[in-house]
Scaffold this motif. Sequence first.
Motif, mmCIF file in Angstrom:
data_model
loop_
_atom_site.group_PDB
_atom_site.id
_atom_site.type_symbol
_atom_site.label_atom_id
_atom_site.label_comp_id
_atom_site.label_asym_id
_atom_site.label_seq_id
_atom_site.Cartn_x
_atom_site.Cartn_y
_atom_site.Cartn_z
ATOM 1 N N VAL A 25 -2.811 -3.004 -7.445
ATOM 2 C CA VAL A 25 -3.924 -2.162 -7.023
ATOM 3 C C VAL A 25 -4.837 -1.975 -8.222
ATOM 4 N N GLU A 26 -6.108 -2.285 -8.023
ATOM 5 C CA GLU A 26 -7.129 -2.035 -9.019
ATOM 6 C C GLU A 26 -7.987 -0.898 -8.469
ATOM 7 N N ALA A 27 -8.151 0.170 -9.235
ATOM 8 C CA ALA A 27 -8.840 1.347 -8.714
ATOM 9 C C ALA A 27 -9.775 1.928 -9.763
ATOM 10 N N ASP A 28 -10.754 2.686 -9.273
ATOM 11 C CA ASP A 28 -11.611 3.422 -10.188
ATOM 12 C C ASP A 28 -11.944 4.778 -9.582
ATOM 13 N N GLY A 29 -12.389 5.682 -10.432
ATOM 14 C CA GLY A 29 -12.742 7.019 -9.986
ATOM 15 C C GLY A 29 -13.548 7.729 -11.048
ATOM 16 N N GLU A 30 -14.271 8.748 -10.637
ATOM 17 C CA GLU A 30 -15.109 9.484 -11.578
ATOM 18 C C GLU A 30 -14.301 10.356 -12.529
ATOM 19 N N SER A 31 -13.058 10.699 -12.146
ATOM 20 C CA SER A 31 -12.194 11.540 -12.976
ATOM 21 C C SER A 31 -10.783 10.954 -12.964
ATOM 22 N N LEU A 32 -9.928 11.474 -13.827
ATOM 23 C CA LEU A 32 -8.530 11.035 -13.808
ATOM 24 C C LEU A 32 -7.897 11.331 -12.457
ATOM 25 N N GLY A 33 -8.150 12.501 -11.908
ATOM 26 C CA GLY A 33 -7.604 12.842 -10.599
ATOM 27 C C GLY A 33 -8.081 11.879 -9.524
ATOM 28 N N ALA A 34 -9.352 11.516 -9.573
ATOM 29 C CA ALA A 34 -9.902 10.592 -8.577
ATOM 30 C C ALA A 34 -9.274 9.212 -8.684
ATOM 31 N N VAL A 35 -9.053 8.729 -9.906
ATOM 32 C CA VAL A 35 -8.441 7.399 -10.039
ATOM 33 C C VAL A 35 -6.969 7.448 -9.651
ATOM 34 N N PHE A 36 -6.249 8.542 -9.934
ATOM 35 C CA PHE A 36 -4.862 8.686 -9.481
ATOM 36 C C PHE A 36 -4.814 8.631 -7.954
ATOM 37 N N ALA A 37 -5.714 9.374 -7.298
ATOM 38 C CA ALA A 37 -5.744 9.389 -5.832
ATOM 39 C C ALA A 37 -6.118 8.014 -5.280
ATOM 40 N N ALA A 38 -7.027 7.313 -5.943
ATOM 41 C CA ALA A 38 -7.425 5.983 -5.486
ATOM 42 C C ALA A 38 -6.274 4.984 -5.604
ATOM 43 N N VAL A 39 -5.513 5.048 -6.690
ATOM 44 C CA VAL A 39 -4.344 4.167 -6.815
ATOM 45 C C VAL A 39 -3.333 4.507 -5.723
ATOM 46 N N ALA A 40 -3.129 5.790 -5.461
ATOM 47 C CA ALA A 40 -2.209 6.202 -4.395
ATOM 48 C C ALA A 40 -2.700 5.719 -3.037
ATOM 49 N N ASP A 41 -4.018 5.759 -2.800
ATOM 50 C CA ASP A 41 -4.576 5.210 -1.559
ATOM 51 C C ASP A 41 -4.315 3.707 -1.482
ATOM 52 N N GLY A 42 -4.385 3.031 -2.622
ATOM 53 C CA GLY A 42 -4.056 1.610 -2.663
ATOM 54 C C GLY A 42 -2.597 1.354 -2.346
ATOM 55 N N LEU A 43 -1.709 2.221 -2.829
ATOM 56 C CA LEU A 43 -0.289 2.136 -2.484
ATOM 57 C C LEU A 43 -0.118 2.263 -0.975
ATOM 58 N N THR A 44 -0.809 3.217 -0.369
ATOM 59 C CA THR A 44 -0.756 3.385 1.085
ATOM 60 C C THR A 44 -1.217 2.112 1.786
ATOM 61 N N ALA A 45 -2.327 1.537 1.331
ATOM 62 C CA ALA A 45 -2.867 0.318 1.942
ATOM 63 C C ALA A 45 -1.916 -0.861 1.774
ATOM 64 N N ALA A 46 -1.174 -0.893 0.681
ATOM 65 C CA ALA A 46 -0.193 -1.968 0.478
ATOM 66 C C ALA A 46 0.950 -1.852 1.478
ATOM 67 N N MET A 47 1.206 -0.639 1.967
ATOM 68 C CA MET A 47 2.300 -0.425 2.911
ATOM 69 C C MET A 47 1.851 -0.467 4.365
ATOM 70 N N CYS A 48 0.556 -0.193 4.637
ATOM 71 C CA CYS A 48 0.103 -0.105 6.026
ATOM 72 C C CYS A 48 -1.394 -0.395 6.103
ATOM 73 N N ASP A 49 -1.767 -1.287 7.023
ATOM 74 C CA ASP A 49 -3.177 -1.653 7.168
ATOM 75 C C ASP A 49 -4.030 -0.522 7.736
ATOM 76 N N ASP A 50 -3.476 0.241 8.668
ATOM 77 C CA ASP A 50 -4.261 1.257 9.358
ATOM 78 C C ASP A 50 -3.408 2.489 9.651
ATOM 79 N N PRO A 51 -3.237 3.376 8.652
ATOM 80 C CA PRO A 51 -2.397 4.555 8.886
ATOM 81 C C PRO A 51 -2.980 5.477 9.945
ATOM 82 N N ALA A 52 -2.115 6.019 10.774
ATOM 83 C CA ALA A 52 -2.530 6.969 11.808
ATOM 84 C C ALA A 52 -3.051 8.248 11.149
ATOM 85 N N GLU A 53 -3.786 9.033 11.901
ATOM 86 C CA GLU A 53 -4.333 10.295 11.396
ATOM 87 C C GLU A 53 -3.386 11.464 11.649
ATOM 88 N N THR A 54 -2.118 11.193 11.877
ATOM 89 C CA THR A 54 -1.133 12.237 12.163
ATOM 90 C C THR A 54 -0.448 12.685 10.876
#
Length: 136
Positions: A14-43
């Motif tokens: 996962v290659e990620a960027d963000g305006e702050s450290l928190g934003a880049v941490f969250a973006a990498v975590a979102d990339g982890l989610t995408a690596a596990m599932c193409d379209d996560p439900a909103e539940t």
Amino acid sequence: MGFTLRDHTADVAVEADGESLGAVFAAVADGLTAAMCDDPAETGDRFSVAVRAEGREALLFDYLDQLIYERDVRGVLPAAHEATVRREGDEWAVEASARGVPFADVDARDVKAVTYSEMRLAETDAGWEAYVVFDV
């Protein structure tokens, strides 16, 4: 700002960027989610994660490792990540949350672990960028 999945031999990066450290941490975590599932439900309900470490890279590693642990223990896919990172004395801390999508609501692939292989976390003119490899 966001993330991009990159092919990496038998792993996924996962290659990620963000305006702050928190934003880049969250973006990498979102990339982890995408690596596990193409379209996560909103539940699912939000849950909190708090991690401390001696350095920023160690904090990113431990945060992602904690998300994988929470996935396994709770039986949910962590999604829709939010994170705040700050320095506290000699340590770094992340206070984060994610929505736990029940496995019954998604078709998820297994990501076994986060690795230090090629891990990069750097400040840029636009904020922060990270590169993290996951073992699949």
